[in-house]
Design a protein around this motif. Sequence first.
Motif, mmCIF file in Angstrom:
data_model
loop_
_atom_site.group_PDB
_atom_site.id
_atom_site.type_symbol
_atom_site.label_atom_id
_atom_site.label_comp_id
_atom_site.label_asym_id
_atom_site.label_seq_id
_atom_site.Cartn_x
_atom_site.Cartn_y
_atom_site.Cartn_z
ATOM 1 N N ARG A 41 0.825 -1.206 0.000
ATOM 2 C CA ARG A 41 0.000 0.000 0.000
ATOM 3 C C ARG A 41 0.859 1.256 0.000
ATOM 4 N NH1 ARG A 41 -5.614 -1.003 2.099
ATOM 5 N NH2 ARG A 41 -5.840 -3.254 2.062
ATOM 6 N N ARG A 42 1.891 1.262 0.815
ATOM 7 C CA ARG A 42 2.775 2.433 0.857
ATOM 8 C C ARG A 42 3.448 2.654 -0.485
ATOM 9 N NH1 ARG A 42 7.203 2.507 5.502
ATOM 10 N NH2 ARG A 42 5.260 2.470 6.697
ATOM 11 N N LYS A 43 3.901 1.580 -1.113
ATOM 12 C CA LYS A 43 4.564 1.682 -2.404
ATOM 13 C C LYS A 43 3.590 2.186 -3.474
ATOM 14 C CE LYS A 43 8.211 0.764 -5.046
ATOM 15 N NZ LYS A 43 9.551 1.323 -4.808
ATOM 16 N N VAL A 44 2.376 1.631 -3.482
ATOM 17 C CA VAL A 44 1.389 2.025 -4.476
ATOM 18 C C VAL A 44 1.020 3.492 -4.323
ATOM 19 C CG1 VAL A 44 -1.002 1.697 -5.224
ATOM 20 C CG2 VAL A 44 0.456 -0.283 -4.827
ATOM 21 N N LEU A 45 0.812 3.966 -3.107
ATOM 22 C CA LEU A 45 0.475 5.372 -2.878
ATOM 23 C C LEU A 45 1.586 6.299 -3.367
ATOM 24 C CD1 LEU A 45 -1.203 5.186 0.644
ATOM 25 C CD2 LEU A 45 -2.317 5.811 -1.511
ATOM 26 N N ALA A 46 2.835 5.912 -3.144
ATOM 27 C CA ALA A 46 3.961 6.723 -3.624
ATOM 28 C C ALA A 46 3.993 6.767 -5.143
ATOM 29 C CB ALA A 46 5.275 6.168 -3.072
ATOM 30 N N VAL A 47 3.733 5.620 -5.780
ATOM 31 C CA VAL A 47 3.704 5.555 -7.243
ATOM 32 C C VAL A 47 2.572 6.419 -7.789
ATOM 33 C CG1 VAL A 47 3.170 4.027 -9.183
ATOM 34 C CG2 VAL A 47 4.847 3.317 -7.460
ATOM 35 N N GLN A 48 1.394 6.333 -7.190
ATOM 36 C CA GLN A 48 0.257 7.124 -7.657
ATOM 37 C C GLN A 48 0.544 8.627 -7.547
ATOM 38 O OE1 GLN A 48 -2.701 5.125 -5.073
ATOM 39 N NE2 GLN A 48 -3.900 4.835 -6.938
#
Length: 282
Positions: A129-136
């Motif tokens: 989740r943390r990685k996805v939020l940073a990518v978004q």
Amino acid sequence: MPVLRTTGLIDAPLPTVGGALRDIPLAEHALAGLGVRARVVGKASALLVPGDELAFRMPVLGVPVSLRTRIVRADADALTSVLVAGPLRELRHEAVLAAVGDRTLITDSVHWTTPLGGAGRLADVALLRRKVLAVQAQRIRAVRELAESWAGRKVVVGAAIVRSGLLLAQQRRYPADHAGRWELPGGRVEPGEGERDAVVRECKEELDVEVRPTGRVGTDVPLSNGMILRIHSAELVDPAAAPKAVEHHDVRWVKAADLPALDWLDADRVLVHSLRELVGKS
């Protein structure tokens, strides 16, 4: 299935943001600062089109993870991709656009299903989740920067003229490197001229017919000369009028199924899927 959404407001019109979303250099380089390497697989045009595949490689706990996605929708309202290979059971990424006055709201959503049951769900919470939020967040910043830079460019209009389920295309006579290739009628918007007025004028000059603009087709397309191409749908004022190749080698009415086979100029080819949809609705 976990779903994460991130939104952002961009100071550019919706078709411009839609074009920036499809920009291949942006897709390949926007996430480099997060350690994500991306590339479009195989031959590609300036903008992503349905069927294009992107290969990603990113670090997760220091271990490189690879996955591949395929574009299934690329139009003025949304860009959508799905997983075709990788460690996840399912992955769907969708960026949906909505006009807010002269600006555009982008909603970036990622849906995924991890393997390994409970252990996979723990990995979702602890890491993914943390990685996805940073990518978004990084992707929206990159799209905003590109779209707002495009919004100030001068405009070339094209006319998608449809009659009885056929689209009008014209074949270039010159210059030599474009001779024999196909394009939509159109040209530059003159100072003080509206885009719809430019469509009417260009069709009169190039085809000797009167047209009535009816809407927009697809996203903006960046041109190598630093301008932006915007396609407007149009209809003949006189349905019985016969367009002429005033400045071109030939003109032709084309069925939706035959559009991909034409040797289009690069800027027009990236909109063929949108043109097919337009003709199919007529």
